[in-house]
Design an enzyme around this catalytic site. Structure first.
Site, mmCIF file in Angstrom:
data_model
loop_
_atom_site.group_PDB
_atom_site.id
_atom_site.type_symbol
_atom_site.label_atom_id
_atom_site.label_comp_id
_atom_site.label_asym_id
_atom_site.label_seq_id
_atom_site.Cartn_x
_atom_site.Cartn_y
_atom_site.Cartn_z
ATOM 1 N N HIS A 23 51.675 -43.338 -8.229
ATOM 2 C CA HIS A 23 52.821 -42.477 -7.919
ATOM 3 C C HIS A 23 53.002 -42.371 -6.397
ATOM 4 O O HIS A 23 54.086 -42.630 -5.867
ATOM 5 C CB HIS A 23 52.585 -41.089 -8.534
ATOM 6 N N GLU A 24 51.938 -42.008 -5.718
ATOM 7 C CA GLU A 24 52.027 -41.846 -4.259
ATOM 8 C C GLU A 24 52.281 -43.189 -3.579
ATOM 9 O O GLU A 24 52.969 -43.256 -2.552
ATOM 10 C CB GLU A 24 50.767 -41.176 -3.704
ATOM 11 N N HIS B 8 55.940 -43.675 -3.439
ATOM 12 C CA HIS B 8 56.498 -42.986 -2.265
ATOM 13 C C HIS B 8 56.194 -43.775 -0.997
ATOM 14 O O HIS B 8 57.040 -43.940 -0.118
ATOM 15 C CB HIS B 8 55.865 -41.590 -2.124
ATOM 16 N N GLU C 263 61.557 -39.487 -5.243
ATOM 17 C CA GLU C 263 60.815 -39.334 -6.495
ATOM 18 C C GLU C 263 61.120 -40.496 -7.446
ATOM 19 O O GLU C 263 60.262 -40.899 -8.235
ATOM 20 C CB GLU C 263 61.167 -37.991 -7.145
#
Lengths: 501, 501
Positions: free
Chosen positions: A265-266, A269, A295
């Protein structure tokens, strides 16, 4: 920048300096969450307050305002790139200068104290402790929105995180999404086929988790020469500046999913931050569009890539080597099903892909009602319980597992939550387009190759900076205005076969 | 601060803000040396330049100057604490404001580039590459000293690091020290008794080195709740602010001494920083006296504590447990002798306690001659070789192992080197007094107890801030003006018996 008029150049110089100063605060913030010794807290708070104050003073200076006005009145305002920068700088400048300094300070001071109260209240699971602070924060945020002006209170607050979005557009989105999600989640709960989620709760040594997560992030294209991965309490990504993007996660030696899906997830980003145009750094053309679009990038890599079957066809054998005790002999289908376990739960950050947006919907409805005054703060716990029952069929046993679970409101962040669902919606729509435009994406995932997707995202999104607002960007890339249909289709296509629906 | 006049309060507020901003740069500097990803270099340079520029502008502002002048003219200037702060702020303000901005910038730009050139020249071991840059730096430093004024060029430069010291006072010191050191080093080289230094070059696993160094630093009193220890290329200590003091070291799995003595050295610096009065943070009363006094603290713990026999009586058994492969069965006397190995060598930072000050003397003589013009830059390598031969009886085979080994001159730091020897001299004199005043210090070391020494240093040095200049502070604590006799006595008492002299 040939041909630009002096006021525009001076404006850009000032805005870049502001961003550079702001980025110093990002380093201090990252350090605070990772390596700062415990006793450094008070000094760090003073450092950050000083930097924030200096940055705010620079950005809201009359000189910067004069440059902005002069640039807007000059011919350069008609050129494509400068027009984008002027549009977004004007938006930020007006937001920053319309709020009286005394109110800015009162909000900063109140939310700083309220976060400590919130921590204590959550620990004691006692909403009553936090209630007067939430009351005050909402009053202050209403004042702030009134000072900024330009629309209804909630829309003004939302605009800070997702420029261009409105309560009405979000209501339309959630109205289309929620019934279908409730139905899907209900059918899944009633299914006789369920995954063995305990596969993910075996022995997963932390060092191996870190090495595995790092391999996957690097394979996605995250550049560790210009980035890091460190352990912390709450996972986050900090884009400090060109060549410096940092991911964090937390490890649980008995849980594979917690760290792994945080890392991917990160990393999503981080890929966005690393892909921004360095030459435009410090200006809107070198900045991410919105929280929703940011997001969408994290959720795409987390849910559309790393929870897909082709992804695990490549990585499960490697995971089995990294975690022999947990995964030797584990079947691809069983593992794939386990990482797509859907199950109503109390805590948003632990929620699966299908129930997640129902958690967000609840917060969207409640925070709207709070800021408009339709819901009294005293009635929040009851409304929360009722919303959980209606959306997910479960009622939290305590405030800690209910309305005290999230940090956002204690920090004054009203209008932030919907960007999570916007991210999921955008991710689905963008990914569907990528699948259509790129040659057999699942096959490349099966080979552990992500460059086609990463380059597509780089050209379509990263390099665009804030050229387009979120909804326009999605529409331009996909040919369709943002729609929840793609997310629903993705969830149904993935989950119905798994659960035998 | 009851009874203080407004200009003084405003002055202190401004100076504290300056220091707070400066400390933000310390965090960024620490991060750059420890965890910043390689590609972050360019952005970090911009961040640091911005912070330095803002801090400089704040400190040199006319408003701060007006407050300072008004405070000096007010009755508060006669009160003890304010008088100290005013004295040191005046000194810094004059130094900072007398140099024209254009010269400050040219020095910053030139030394930034020169450091890259120096790195390349050292790598190629080619002084000629660096020579024009050193020429220019010396010219700029002469201009800087002329702008600051108040004395001969070298004294003005020295004053930046050791306020109150002069070339004449240092010459007196070195003239007393050097012949005795040369004689001692010569007698040691001629001795038939020599340590088995290979004891320290066995297998020392890095994780155990870190744990052992951490235990010793903690036993000295270094507070890890308000500090850290991290790996880096060049060991240093960064006192970021109250509650945040960071040590770094580097590890070599085949060398015990490199990391261990760096850790205890940096811990000595760290104890000083942690012991400063937090209530005076940001003002001279809460700041270390000088580089010489700071170095006296690191050298005291490194050489007077951690290279003493009583120290190893306590720690060698624990080291043998931590490093069983290297140290099982190793005798205390053999180990103690090994950590006090004296041997002429080319590189200052690797030098032992006895030869070290001869390296410093060489640099002191050469940098004086360079800034006064008595030595042409072109003649530096020859003068270096000759000085090494005269002082240590060896001649470096290359510029890399000679006049290119230190970073200081490439950064414009002329007058810094002597503070290393001042640190050794002060350490010896202070430690002799501590031994006299405290009850059986060797016995407490044998028990692994350092609180008596740490508390003595806290009261005598840490808490004094800049109340006294270095030489005055030493004289007040010890009853004698700074003298090299204590260092010579310490070296003779320790080394003569070891080497059978």
């Amino acid at each position: 920048m040939a041909g630009t008029a002096p006021p525009y150049e001076e404006l850009i110089r000032r805005v870049r300096t502001f961003m550079l100063l702001h980025s110093c605060g990002s380093v201090l913030g990252w350090d605070q969450q990772t390596y700062m010794p415990p006793k450094g807290t008070a000094h760090r708070a003073e450092q950050l307050a000083l930097l924030a104050g200096l940055a705010h003073a620079q950005f809201t200076s009359a000189e910067l305002g004069d440059c902005l006005a002069a640039a807007e009145a000059s011919p350069i305002a008609n050129e494509a790139d400068p027009a984008v920068n002027l549009r977004e700088i004007r938006r930020l400048y007006d937001r920053a200068t319309r709020v009286p300094g005394a109110l800015v300070e009162e909000i900063a001071r109140t939310t700083a104290q309220a976060q400590d109260v919130w921590i204590a209240a959550r620990k004691a699971s006692d909403f009553a402790q936090f209630r007067p602070w939430l009351d005050k924060i909402i009053r202050l945020k209403r004042e702030e929105a009134a000072a900024i002006g330009g629309g209804p209170v909630y829309d003004v607050l939302l605009d800070e995180y997702e420029p261009g979005a409105t309560a009405a557009s979000l209501a339309t989105l959630f109205n289309a999404l929620a019934p279908a999600l409730r139905d899907l989640v209900g059918r899944i709960a009633a299914s006789g086929r369920q995954p063995d989620a305990t596969l993910l709760q075996r022995s997963y040594p932390v060092a191996a988790q870190e090495a595995f997560g790092r391999s996957v992030a690097a394979a996605f294209g995250f550049d560790f020469e210009g980035g890091r991965l460190d352990p912390t309490t709450h996972p986050f990504c900090s884009g400090i500046g060109p060549g410096d993007t940092r991911l964090t996660t937390r490890y649980n030696p008995q849980d594979f999913g917690d760290a792994f899906f945080s890392i991917v997830h990160e990393a999503g980003h981080g890929l966005y931050d690393q892909g921004l145009e360095a030459t435009h750094y410090g200006t809107p053309l070198g900045a991410p569009v919105s929280l929703g679009i940011h997001e969408s990038q994290s959720r795409m890599w987390e849910n559309f890539v790393a929870r897909s079957r082709p992804f695990w066809e490549h990585w499960l054998p490697q995971a089995a080597q990294a975690f022999p005790e947990a995964l030797t002999g584990v079947d691809l289908e069983a593992f794939y099903f386990a990482v797509n376990d859907v199950r109503p739960s109390f805590i948003r950050v632990d929620a699966d892909e299908a129930t997640y947006n129902l958690h967000v919907l609840l917060r969207f409805e409640l925070e709207q009602a709070l800021v408009t005054g339709d819901l009294a703060v005293a009635d929040l716990p009851g409304a929360w319980a009722e919303g959980m029952r209606r959306n997910l069929g479960i009622v939290p046993p305590s405030d800690a597992q209910g309305c005290l679970q999230d940090i956002h409101w204690s920090g004054g962040s009203f209008g932030y939550f919907p960007t999570y669902t916007l991210g999921n919606v955008y991710a689905a729509q963008l990914f569907a387009t990528a699948q259509r435009e790129l040659d057999d994406l699942p096959a490349s995932f099966r080979r552990g190759e992500y460059r086609p997707l990463q380059h597509w995202l780089r050209d379509k999104i990263y390099r665009q900076g804030q050229r387009y607002r979120a909804a326009d960007l999605v529409a331009r890339i996909t040919g369709t205005p943002p729609s929840p249909a793609f997310l629903l289709e993705h969830l149904c296509l993935k989950l119905q076969p798994l659960y035998g629906l």
